[in-house]
Write an enzyme that holds these catalytic residues in place. Structure first.
Site, short mmCIF file in Angstrom:
data_model
loop_
_atom_site.label_atom_id
_atom_site.label_comp_id
_atom_site.label_asym_id
_atom_site.label_seq_id
_atom_site.Cartn_x
_atom_site.Cartn_y
_atom_site.Cartn_z
CD GLN A 1 30.24 37.60 35.24
OE1 GLN A 1 30.41 37.54 34.01
NE2 GLN A 1 30.10 38.91 35.84
CG HIS B 1 31.22 31.84 35.06
ND1 HIS B 1 31.96 33.16 34.27
CD2 HIS B 1 30.12 31.57 34.15
CE1 HIS B 1 31.19 33.41 33.56
NE2 HIS B 1 30.00 32.98 33.49
CB CYS C 1 31.61 6.89 35.54
SG CYS C 1 32.35 8.41 35.03
CB THR D 1 31.40 42.27 35.77
OG1 THR D 1 31.11 41.45 34.61
CG2 THR D 1 29.92 43.14 35.94
N1 APR Z 1 37.44 47.75 41.06
C1 APR Z 1 36.31 47.85 40.32
N2 APR Z 1 36.33 47.21 38.85
C2 APR Z 1 37.44 46.78 38.60
C3 APR Z 1 38.61 46.82 39.33
C4 APR Z 1 38.43 47.31 40.55
N3 APR Z 1 39.54 47.27 41.49
N4 APR Z 1 39.60 46.14 38.64
C5 APR Z 1 39.05 45.99 37.38
N5 APR Z 1 37.74 46.17 37.23
C6 APR Z 1 36.91 46.18 36.27
C7 APR Z 1 37.61 46.42 34.82
O1 APR Z 1 37.38 47.68 34.33
C8 APR Z 1 36.44 45.34 33.93
O2 APR Z 1 35.33 46.06 33.58
O3 APR Z 1 36.26 44.68 36.18
C9 APR Z 1 36.15 44.36 34.93
C10 APR Z 1 36.71 42.82 34.56
O4 APR Z 1 36.29 42.49 33.45
P1 APR Z 1 36.58 41.00 32.83
O5 APR Z 1 38.06 40.69 33.00
O6 APR Z 1 35.89 40.80 31.58
O7 APR Z 1 35.89 40.03 34.14
P2 APR Z 1 34.32 39.63 34.08
O8 APR Z 1 33.42 40.50 33.77
O9 APR Z 1 34.32 38.81 35.27
O10 APR Z 1 34.43 38.30 33.09
C11 APR Z 1 33.43 37.27 33.07
O11 APR Z 1 34.82 36.08 31.59
O12 APR Z 1 36.93 35.12 31.28
C12 APR Z 1 35.61 35.07 31.39
O13 APR Z 1 34.92 33.01 32.86
C13 APR Z 1 35.58 34.32 32.86
O14 APR Z 1 34.02 34.91 34.74
C14 APR Z 1 34.77 35.38 33.85
C15 APR Z 1 34.07 36.15 32.61
#
Ligand code: APR
Length: 250
Positions: A104, A122, A153, A191
């Protein structure tokens, strides 16, 4: 050095797996120093909400403002390096070629670590897309000052990322869904499992019989359904996992 505790069952499942799918999120890039979308809205940008910058409407209303925001993000990402989590995934792909990486993240760090065939759910910060005709082109220089006109375009091109309210690119969606449905093991790494449709992939895999593992600093909505939960930083757990696999295999 701190060590990661890996469930033995996860290593066994991976050793027996023909097909592995990674679903990665911004936690994988956290240790490279890439701020998440919301964390990046600081300083000059703190008065904006994501919806004011990351939508087709925002770009139509004020293309230069949206461009400036993405220029800032491109600069941030261009200044950092892939971390051991990105490199571990690339190493696993080299060891087990039937490994599909769905990310993502739009930062391109997986590719810079050597993951060539990455499904970008994404889009990618280092590309541009014309919302009027669909033309896409790479844009590797983060410093381009204004949105360029589309060579096909003439409309202004915006960054090649998926904005709020936009569809996931069809090929990415198809490859990710097929990969999850055919996986033996799916690993969801860094994620939050809150943003759909990507958040549905672990369940697609589970329903089709795959074992599901989560690697995250904190519990998420996926944790209760996962067969294996590895709590800790991805830059520690993933290299440990890959080293254990590659070392112990015949
Ligand atoms: N190692 C493992 N996990 C981690 C770490 C780390 N060092 N640091 C943070 N995390 C975890 C957090 O606990 C959280 O669950 O990564 C996750 C990040 O979550 P989000 O910020 O919601 O990111 P993501 O899941 O990628 O969001 C999906 O949302 O904002 C939109 O388009 C954007 O692609 C993104 C999508």
């Amino acid at each position: 050095m701190a060590s990661a505790t890996l469930p033995a069952g996860l290593l066994d499942a991976l050793r027996q797996a023909g097909r592995v799918v990674f679903l990665t999120g911004s936690g994988v890039s956290a240790e490279s120093g890439v701020p998440t979308f919301r964390d990046a809205l600081t300083g000059l940008w703190s008065r904006f909400r994501p919806e004011e910058l990351a939508t087709p409407e925002a770009f139509r209303r004020d293309p230069q403002l949206v461009w400036d925001w993405y220029r800032e993000r491109r600069r941030q990402v261009a200044a950092v390096m892939p971390n051991p989590a990105h490199h571990a995934i690339a190493a696993l792909q080299a060891w087990l070629p039937e490994t599909l990486l769905v990310t993502q993240n739009v930062d391109g760090l997986h590719q810079r670590a050597g993951s060539a065939d990455t499904v970008e759910f994404h889009g990618n910060l280092f590309s541009n897309r014309c919302r009027a005709c669909g033309h896409e082109a790479p844009q590797l220089d983060p410093e381009i000052a204004a949105p360029p006109p589309c060579p096909d375009c003439g409309e202004l091109m915006g960054p090649g990322v998926v904005w709020f309210g936009e569809a996931i690119p069809g090929e990415a969606l198809q490859r990710a869904w097929r990969g999850a449905a055919e996986a033996d093991v799916l690993l969801a790494v860094g994620t939050s499992g809150l943003v759909t449709p990507a958040a549905a992939l672990p369940e697609v895999a589970r329903q089709a019989g795959a074992r599901v593992a989560e690697i995250n600093l904190h519990p998420t909505p996926l944790s209760a359904q996962a067969d294996f939960v590895v709590t800790g930083p991805a830059a520690l757990s993933l290299p440990a996992m890959v080293a254990a696999l590659i070392k112990k295999s015949p």
